[in-house]
Design a protein around this motif. Sequence first.
Motif, PDB file in Angstrom:
ATOM      1  N   ILE A  13     -34.194  -3.188  48.544  1.00 12.85           N
ATOM      2  CA  ILE A  13     -35.163  -3.615  49.770  1.00 12.85           C
ATOM      3  C   ILE A  13     -34.407  -5.025  50.206  1.00 12.85           C
ATOM      4  N   LEU A  14     -34.155  -4.983  51.497  1.00 15.53           N
ATOM      5  CA  LEU A  14     -33.434  -6.066  52.126  1.00 15.53           C
ATOM      6  C   LEU A  14     -32.114  -6.466  51.257  1.00 15.53           C
ATOM      7  N   GLY A  15     -31.480  -5.506  50.776  1.00 12.46           N
ATOM      8  CA  GLY A  15     -30.209  -5.798  50.481  1.00 12.46           C
ATOM      9  C   GLY A  15     -30.232  -6.107  48.770  1.00 12.46           C
ATOM     10  N   LYS A  16     -31.407  -6.232  48.326  1.00 12.17           N
ATOM     11  CA  LYS A  16     -31.542  -6.426  46.851  1.00 12.17           C
ATOM     12  C   LYS A  16     -31.889  -5.341  46.035  1.00 12.17           C
ATOM     13  N   ASP A  17     -31.352  -5.115  44.848  1.00 10.40           N
ATOM     14  CA  ASP A  17     -31.734  -4.149  44.012  1.00 10.40           C
ATOM     15  C   ASP A  17     -32.867  -4.613  43.230  1.00 10.40           C
ATOM     16  N   TYR A  18     -34.018  -3.680  42.925  1.00 11.58           N
ATOM     17  CA  TYR A  18     -35.219  -3.795  42.063  1.00 11.58           C
ATOM     18  C   TYR A  18     -35.189  -2.507  41.177  1.00 11.58           C
ATOM     19  N   ARG A  19     -35.283  -2.828  39.964  1.00 16.32           N
ATOM     20  CA  ARG A  19     -35.504  -1.963  38.907  1.00 16.32           C
ATOM     21  C   ARG A  19     -36.860  -1.804  38.483  1.00 16.32           C
ATOM     22  N   ILE A  20     -37.462  -0.665  38.680  1.00 20.11           N
ATOM     23  CA  ILE A  20     -38.872  -0.516  38.425  1.00 20.11           C
ATOM     24  C   ILE A  20     -39.153   0.531  37.555  1.00 20.11           C
ATOM     25  N   ALA A  21     -39.881   0.449  36.342  1.00 18.06           N
ATOM     26  CA  ALA A  21     -40.230   1.556  35.618  1.00 18.06           C
ATOM     27  C   ALA A  21     -41.215   2.587  36.405  1.00 18.06           C
ATOM     28  N   CYS A  22     -40.812   3.791  36.278  1.00 15.26           N
ATOM     29  CA  CYS A  22     -41.707   4.580  37.050  1.00 15.26           C
ATOM     30  C   CYS A  22     -41.955   6.159  36.393  1.00 15.26           C
ATOM     31  N   PRO A  23     -42.949   6.838  36.217  1.00 13.35           N
ATOM     32  CA  PRO A  23     -43.193   8.094  35.802  1.00 13.35           C
ATOM     33  C   PRO A  23     -42.203   9.084  36.567  1.00 13.35           C
ATOM     34  N   GLU A  24     -41.516  10.020  36.009  1.00 14.80           N
ATOM     35  CA  GLU A  24     -40.729  11.071  36.603  1.00 14.80           C
ATOM     36  C   GLU A  24     -41.294  11.587  37.763  1.00 14.80           C
ATOM     37  N   ASP A  25     -42.844  11.872  37.846  1.00 14.20           N
ATOM     38  CA  ASP A  25     -43.434  12.555  38.924  1.00 14.20           C
ATOM     39  C   ASP A  25     -43.958  11.921  39.818  1.00 14.20           C
ATOM     40  N   GLU A  26     -43.678  10.348  39.887  1.00  6.53           N
ATOM     41  CA  GLU A  26     -43.884   9.569  41.107  1.00  6.53           C
ATOM     42  C   GLU A  26     -42.550   9.032  41.652  1.00  6.53           C
ATOM     43  N   ARG A  27     -41.579   9.478  40.957  1.00  5.01           N
ATOM     44  CA  ARG A  27     -40.351   8.911  41.500  1.00  5.01           C
ATOM     45  C   ARG A  27     -39.923   8.974  42.832  1.00  5.01           C
ATOM     46  N   SER A  28     -40.318  10.229  43.478  1.00  3.30           N
ATOM     47  CA  SER A  28     -39.975  10.457  44.948  1.00  3.30           C
ATOM     48  C   SER A  28     -40.903   9.583  45.845  1.00  3.30           C
ATOM     49  N   ALA A  29     -42.037   9.448  45.287  1.00  2.00           N
ATOM     50  CA  ALA A  29     -43.295   8.541  46.037  1.00  2.00           C
ATOM     51  C   ALA A  29     -42.508   7.068  46.105  1.00  2.00           C
ATOM     52  N   LEU A  30     -42.013   6.559  45.057  1.00  2.00           N
ATOM     53  CA  LEU A  30     -41.637   5.302  44.892  1.00  2.00           C
ATOM     54  C   LEU A  30     -40.572   5.067  45.878  1.00  2.00           C
ATOM     55  N   VAL A  31     -39.491   5.703  45.684  1.00  2.00           N
ATOM     56  CA  VAL A  31     -38.297   5.798  46.581  1.00  2.00           C
ATOM     57  C   VAL A  31     -38.787   5.840  47.861  1.00  2.00           C
ATOM     58  N   ALA A  32     -39.665   6.515  48.308  1.00  2.00           N
ATOM     59  CA  ALA A  32     -40.266   6.678  49.925  1.00  2.00           C
ATOM     60  C   ALA A  32     -40.821   5.448  50.144  1.00  2.00           C
ATOM     61  N   SER A  33     -41.666   4.966  49.273  1.00  2.00           N
ATOM     62  CA  SER A  33     -42.331   3.609  49.444  1.00  2.00           C
ATOM     63  C   SER A  33     -41.405   2.611  49.718  1.00  2.00           C
ATOM     64  N   ALA A  34     -40.229   2.405  48.920  1.00  2.00           N
ATOM     65  CA  ALA A  34     -39.515   1.227  48.965  1.00  2.00           C
ATOM     66  C   ALA A  34     -38.552   1.542  50.129  1.00  2.00           C
ATOM     67  N   ASP A  35     -38.247   2.806  50.793  1.00  2.00           N
ATOM     68  CA  ASP A  35     -37.641   3.060  51.903  1.00  2.00           C
ATOM     69  C   ASP A  35     -38.332   2.502  53.161  1.00  2.00           C
ATOM     70  N   LEU A  36     -39.718   2.854  53.100  1.00  2.00           N
ATOM     71  CA  LEU A  36     -40.397   2.474  54.111  1.00  2.00           C
ATOM     72  C   LEU A  36     -40.676   1.051  54.250  1.00  2.00           C
ATOM     73  N   LEU A  37     -40.861   0.500  52.961  1.00  2.00           N
ATOM     74  CA  LEU A  37     -40.933  -1.223  53.141  1.00  2.00           C
ATOM     75  C   LEU A  37     -39.554  -1.953  53.636  1.00  2.00           C
ATOM     76  N   ASP A  38     -38.563  -1.248  53.057  1.00  2.00           N
ATOM     77  CA  ASP A  38     -37.120  -1.821  53.580  1.00  2.00           C
ATOM     78  C   ASP A  38     -36.993  -1.693  54.965  1.00  2.00           C
ATOM     79  N   ARG A  39     -37.327  -0.720  55.531  1.00  2.00           N
ATOM     80  CA  ARG A  39     -37.318  -0.437  56.896  1.00  2.00           C
ATOM     81  C   ARG A  39     -38.253  -1.513  57.648  1.00  2.00           C
ATOM     82  N   ARG A  40     -39.402  -1.285  57.316  1.00  2.00           N
ATOM     83  CA  ARG A  40     -40.585  -2.557  57.849  1.00  2.00           C
ATOM     84  C   ARG A  40     -39.914  -3.823  57.813  1.00  2.00           C
ATOM     85  N   MET A  41     -39.400  -4.258  56.730  1.00  2.00           N
ATOM     86  CA  MET A  41     -38.910  -5.660  56.609  1.00  2.00           C
ATOM     87  C   MET A  41     -37.852  -6.027  57.546  1.00  2.00           C
ATOM     88  N   LYS A  42     -36.814  -5.027  57.431  1.00  2.00           N
ATOM     89  CA  LYS A  42     -35.645  -5.265  58.378  1.00  2.00           C
ATOM     90  C   LYS A  42     -36.110  -5.013  59.882  1.00  2.00           C
TER      91      LYS A  42
END
Length: 103
Positions: A13-42
């Motif tokens: 997000i904004l060029g910084k890496d964040y490691r987040i513990a996440c259940p496997e079945d929620e991984r794609s939702a987390l990545v999509a959320s981070a991508d959306l947040l990154d786009r909005r912040m940019k």
Amino acid sequence: MSERATEPVTVQILGKDYRIACPEDERSALVASADLLDRRMKEIRDTGKVVGGDRIAVMAALNLTHELLAMKGRQARTEERMQQLRQRIDAALARQQDRETAG
């Protein structure tokens, strides 16, 4: 009750890496959320009106929260309208059944 196994996921997000513990079945939702947040912040950063990562994050959070609340309001109105339509349909079917029974 056992905890679900979690694996760390790295999102950027904004060029910084964040490691987040996440259940496997929620991984794609987390990545999509981070991508959306990154786009909005940019988008906010690129306007040049807001300076500083913290302020950009707060503005993005406020914008996303506003959109979420607006969608929930629309959903509630839609559900209310559907309930009204169900009631009208039920009433019409009851009237039809009464006519068929009486006739």
